[in-house]
Every structure is written in C-alpha cells, then in structure tokens.
Design an enzyme around this catalytic site. Structure first.
Site, mmCIF file in Angstrom:
data_model
loop_
_atom_site.group_PDB
_atom_site.id
_atom_site.type_symbol
_atom_site.label_atom_id
_atom_site.label_comp_id
_atom_site.label_asym_id
_atom_site.label_seq_id
_atom_site.Cartn_x
_atom_site.Cartn_y
_atom_site.Cartn_z
ATOM 1 N N HIS A 563 0.856 -1.192 0.000
ATOM 2 C CA HIS A 563 0.000 0.000 0.000
ATOM 3 C C HIS A 563 0.899 1.253 0.000
ATOM 4 C CE1 HIS A 563 0.728 1.037 4.249
ATOM 5 N NE2 HIS A 563 0.582 -0.275 4.499
ATOM 6 N N CYS A 587 3.234 -4.392 7.077
ATOM 7 C CA CYS A 587 2.966 -4.250 5.645
ATOM 8 C C CYS A 587 4.231 -3.746 4.913
ATOM 9 C CB CYS A 587 1.847 -3.248 5.416
ATOM 10 S SG CYS A 587 0.225 -3.872 5.909
#
Length: 612
Positions: A563, A587
């Site tokens: 992301h 992440c």
C-alpha cells in the site's frame, strides 16, 4: 334332578295301583261254578219231571257244599256249555222249580249223566241303589285320598326347589335347590376366581377378581327368582316353561383394575424394546433388509387404550383377555419398506464410480475399492451399514500428498541473489486440499450409492474469502508458479515485479519494524484482494493505529499487503524499517506511484516471494 323325577313317578304309580282295587269285592275262586236254580229248572223241564231238589241249609256241610275237586270239575263243565243260548222263559222256570228241588246229589248225578244238556248260569240279582252309592263313595274317597297324597308329595318335593321347566339365562334349573341352581348358572356364566391377561409375548399375568372389588349379583337374582315362584303350582309347571335372565352380573372397581394393570405391565415389566429395521451384509457380500420388531413395551402415552380394551372385554364377561393386538405398544421408527430402495442401491455399489478432477489429472474410485470401505457395525444394528471413515481419510490423505503445493518450500531465482530456496513460512500460496470436506463428499456419494464427478475441494480461509488455490495455468508437476510474480528482498528493502518474465516495475520499500508483533515474515504469498481508499486499523506493541491508504493490495491472510504510505515523506529503503517510528506494522510500504501501479496492473493470484 332326573333321579328325583323318577322317584316321584314311582311314588305316584304305587299310590294309583293301591287305589284301583280299593272297595272291590274279592274275586271268586277261579274254576268253581255255583249253579243257580234256573239251571236245575232247565234240566228238569227237559226230562219231563218236576223234580225240585231240597234247598240246602247252611248247616248241612255234607249235603250242601261240594268239595274243592268237585267245584273245579263242575266249573269246567259250566264254562264249556256256556255258549248255549238261554231261553226266554228260563228265569220263570227257575222260580217255579225252587220249591220242588230234590237233593243236590240227585241234581249232580243228572248233570253228569247228561252233558249235552245246556246248563244256564244263575242270573245275578240287580245291585241296589244303596250298594251302588256305597261303592261309588268308596271309589271317590280312595281317589281323593290318593290325589291328596299325590299333591302332598309334590308340594314336599318342590318346597325347596325350582319348579320344572324353569330356565335362568338358558340354564335348566328345574328341580334344583338354590345352591345347585346358583352353581349351574355361574358355571355357564364362566366367572372364574382370577382375570388372566395374555401379553404380546405370550406370557400371562393373573389378577384375582377380589383385588379389583369384584361383586356378583348372580346369587341375589337366583334367590329373587326362587322366592318369586309359587311352588304349589308344580303340576302346571310341568307343562309351562318359565325363563329368567341375569344381566350385568359382574361389577368391579375400574380404578383398582387400572392401577394393577399399570403396576404389572409398566412398572414391573420386563419388556422387549422395539427395534428398527436395518441393513445387514451377508456372508456373500450382498446386503439384505432385516425387518423391524415392535417388541412389547407399553407406550405410557397410550395406556388408556389398554385400559379401555380390558374393561370392555371384562364387561362382556371375558376373563381370559389377550392384549397383543391393542395399539398400545411402542413401535419401531424405521421400517423395512423404508430401506428397500437403499438396500438395492447398496447392492449396486460395485458398479458406481467417483471421479475427482485435479489440475494435473483425475482420480477415480471404483466399486471394488468402495466395497472395501463399507463395513457392518454389530453394536449399532439400527445404523448398521457404515462407510469406514478412517479408510476414506487415508485415501484422501494420499491425494493431498500427491497434489498439494501449500506448505512447501520453493526453489526461486531471485533478482538480487540468484537461485535461492524460499520457505513457505507464514505465506498462504499454493494448492491445499480440504481433506475433511473431500472425505465427507466421498462418504456421502457412497451412502447414496450414486456415481459422481467433482473438482477437488480446497480450503477457503474461514475468516475471509481467501481460497487456497492458484492460477491453474501456472501449475506443473514441478512448480505451481510461472513467470509473473513479485520479488521482495526484505534485507535490501527493495522489490521487483515481473510479468511473463519481464520486469515491469521496481521500488524501494519500508517493511515492518523488526519486533515480534510488527515484523514482516518471510514466505510465499499471493495477491488476492484489491481495495481503494481504505483505512487500515490495528494494534501492535501496545499501540493502536488507523492509517488511511489510497491503494490497498492484500497478499496475505495475516493483515500484510502492498500500500502507499504518504507518512513516509517519500523516503523508502535503507534501514528506515528498523526505526520504531518509521518501520511499518508488518505491511510493505510503497511510494504512491508503485502502489498505484500494482493496483492497476498486477493480476490477482500473482505469487509474492518475501525473503530475508
């Protein structure tokens, strides 16, 4: 009773025989003839002489009476000539000759010497009215005495007995006393001392009638009928039938009966429970239906039906009652007709096939294999036919070992290091057969005795829609990925994206801070979900967060994805991930353009290789 009637008949006959000769004159001695004067007149008239013998006197025994032999002889002669016809003047001649009769010896001699002469019997003098009245009175008196005795005897005979031709409920009680009549009536009524209940299994229970408050009005009615008879009319009763009936002669306490039945048939019963029908396998390997058995256990919900039946039979004076046909027993739930179709299918098991399609081939389960999996449970006859789950699971486990790629290490040619081995790690990439679901499916097909064909069943993450499958076009017998993939070197903090073997994009990254809860784990993953404009929320190291991202490219099942990260200020790579301030929560942070490119171009199911 018959003996008493015969004794009465003999008595009456004896009394009548005594009455018949009462008042009669004694019969004269047979064979003796007493010749009257008219006989001698006839003799003398025919001889032409007027010989009138001297009248004999009572005192002259020698001249006036014949000897016994002489009387017999003369009697014989008189009966032989009795057929001669008397003359009309015989009577007058006898009177005229009465005075001139000679001695009896002269007359006897004349009679002997002339046997051809007809001798007339002396004519009896007419009976006087007084004598006739006396005889009639004697006869009447004798008849009255005999009749009175007859009536007295008859009254005596029936003063303690029912009159002849008396019937009570079809039983002839004539001539019986009350005790005898009661015994005969009860005998026909068939009222015993106990009530016998025969159960379905043939066994019996006995209930004394006294225990259920038995009351019998038979004796009361017999006494009533006896006292109601006019026993003086015994003679007319011989020709007239009198009938009585006894109804409702049996009375009992229904509540006591029901309590005893409930106690003996339910509380103390040793009954056989109903058994459902089931399918059994014989020695030849074929399947047969074994029929159900209802048993003889009383259903407490239907006990009133049993009470009503027993009471109705008892009211009809039936004391031996079979209750096997009463609808009061527990019944089997599974009947033989429910299993015939299934049994027929089972006998066709050797003909069915179950085919499972995998990406690299198919697997077929044939009838002989299936027959090895079907067993018979002796301890569970209701559901006796069972598929051996253990054997099916062993078969499915072999399929998984042959076709599963999930959980395996992979040989990978990295961009930065060349050929390396990337462990499965916490990654979720690969084909993973759902063994439980596959086993259930096979067993269901066998139980339904149906052939079938199906795709292999793979796991789906229960907390999401993630399926443990990959792009089937990339699957080979050596590898489950192709030339399109993500190459992420966590140690270099750099990534590459290849599509059909051609690098399309690369970028520096910031991975997770190397703590237990924020670290980015190595492994083989796959891109499986894309979302735009998403706020990522969570907590780690005791801190909660909520970060908005424009492009969310999810490639794991543990909350890790690609992301954009505007908070990084456009600076990525290096050792920035080691800072608790800049390191992510697991992440892979990317510049906006890189995250956008993945969102716009990378296909789902693309494998992601992360390694340290």
């Amino acid at each position: 009773m018959e003996n008493r009637k015969e004794d009465l008949a003999r008595m009456i006959a004896r009394n009548m025989s005594m009455t018949e000769n009462f008042g009669d004159e004694p019969e004269p001695a047979r064979g003796v003839t007493d010749f009257g004067e008219d006989a001698f007149d006839t003799v003398y008239a025919r001889s032409g002489r007027d010989r009138r013998p001297q009248r004999a006197y009572a005192g002259s025994s020698s001249g006036s009476r014949k000897s016994t032999a002489q009387r017999q002889h003369s009697g014989t002669g008189s009966r032989s000539g009795s057929g001669a016809k008397r003359t009309s003047g015989g009577s007058a001649n006898a009177k005229n000759a009465s005075g001139s009769r000679s001695t009896k010896s002269t007359a006897k001699a004349a009679a002997v010497k002339k046997p051809a002469v007809t001798i007339k019997k002396k004519k009896k003098k007419p009976m006087t009215a007084t004598k006739a009245a006396l005889i009639c009175s004697c006869i009447l008196l004798t008849g009255l005495m005999a009749g009175g005795g007859f009536l007295i005897i008859g009254n005596k005979m029936y003063e303690d007995s029912f009159l002849d031709n008396t019937y009570i409920s079809g039983v002839d009680v004539g001539g019986m006393d009350r005790r005898e009549a009661l015994a005969e009536v009860k005998k026909k009524a068939g009222i015993p001392d106990v009530l016998a209940i025969t159960k379905r299994d043939g066994s019996q229970i006995s209930i004394p009638l006294a225990d259920i408050g038995y009351k019998d009005n038979t004796e009361e009615l017999v006494n009533k009928y006896y006292n109601g008879q006019d026993h003086g009319k015994w003679l007319s009763a011989m020709f007239e039938k009198e009938e009585y009936s006894i109804k409702n002669s049996f009375h009992y306490d229904k509540k006591k009966l029901e309590n005893i039945l409930a106690h003996k048939l339910i509380k103390n019963q040793k009954a056989k429970a109903p058994q459902d029908a089931y399918i059994s396998r014989n020695d030849g390997g074929s399947f047969v239906v074994v029929g159900e058995e209802d048993g003889d256990t009383i259903d407490t919900n239907k006990i009133q039906l049993l009470f009503d039946y027993v009471e109705s039979e008892l009211d009809g004076l039936n004391f031996d009652i079979a209750i096997g046909s009463v609808d009061c027993y527990k019944k089997a739930k599974l009947h033989s007709e429910d299993l015939y179709e299934r049994c027929q299918k089972l006998n066709n098991l050797h003909n069915i096939e179950i085919v499972i399609d995998f990406q690299l081939g198919t697997e077929k389960i044939d009838g002989p294999t299936i027959m090895k999996w079907v067993g018979y449970d002796e301890d569970a006859p209701v559901n006796s036919l069972e598929v051996d789950r253990d054997k099916v699971e062993q078969y499915v486990s072999l399929l998984a070992s042959r076709y599963d790629t999930y959980g395996k290490d992979r040989q990978f040619v990295s961009t930065s290091r060349g050929p390396i081995t990337v462990p499965q790690g916490e990654g979720c990439y690969g084909w993973w057969l759902n063994q439980d679901a596959m086993t259930d499916y096979i067993i269901e097909c066998i139980e339904n005795c149906e052939s079938s064909r199906t795709d292999a069943i793979y796991y789906v993450n229960p907390n999401s829609t993630y399926s443990y499958t990959c792009n089937p076009d990339w699957l080979t017998d050596k590898t489950d990925y192709g030339d399109t993939y993500f190459d992420v070197d966590l140690k270099m903090q750099h990534m590459w994206y290849y599509e059909n073997g051609e690098m399309k994009m690369e970028s520096d990254i910031v991975s997770g801070y190397p703590s237990e809860s924020r670290n980015t784990p190595a492994g083989v993953y796959k891109l499986w979900l894309k979302e735009r404009g998403k706020t990522l929320v969570g907590s780690s190291d005791g801190q909660s967060y909520a970060s908005y991202v424009e492009f969310w490219n999810y490639f794991s099942t543990i909350g890790i994805g690609f992301h954009d990260a505007s908070w990084q200020g456009g600076v990525f790579g290096g050792e920035k991930y080691q800072s608790p301030t800049w390191g992510s929560h697991g992440c892979v942070n990317l510049p906006y353009e890189a995250a956008e490119y993945i969102y716009e171009n990378a296909p789902l199911d693309t494998p992601v290789f992360l390694y340290w």
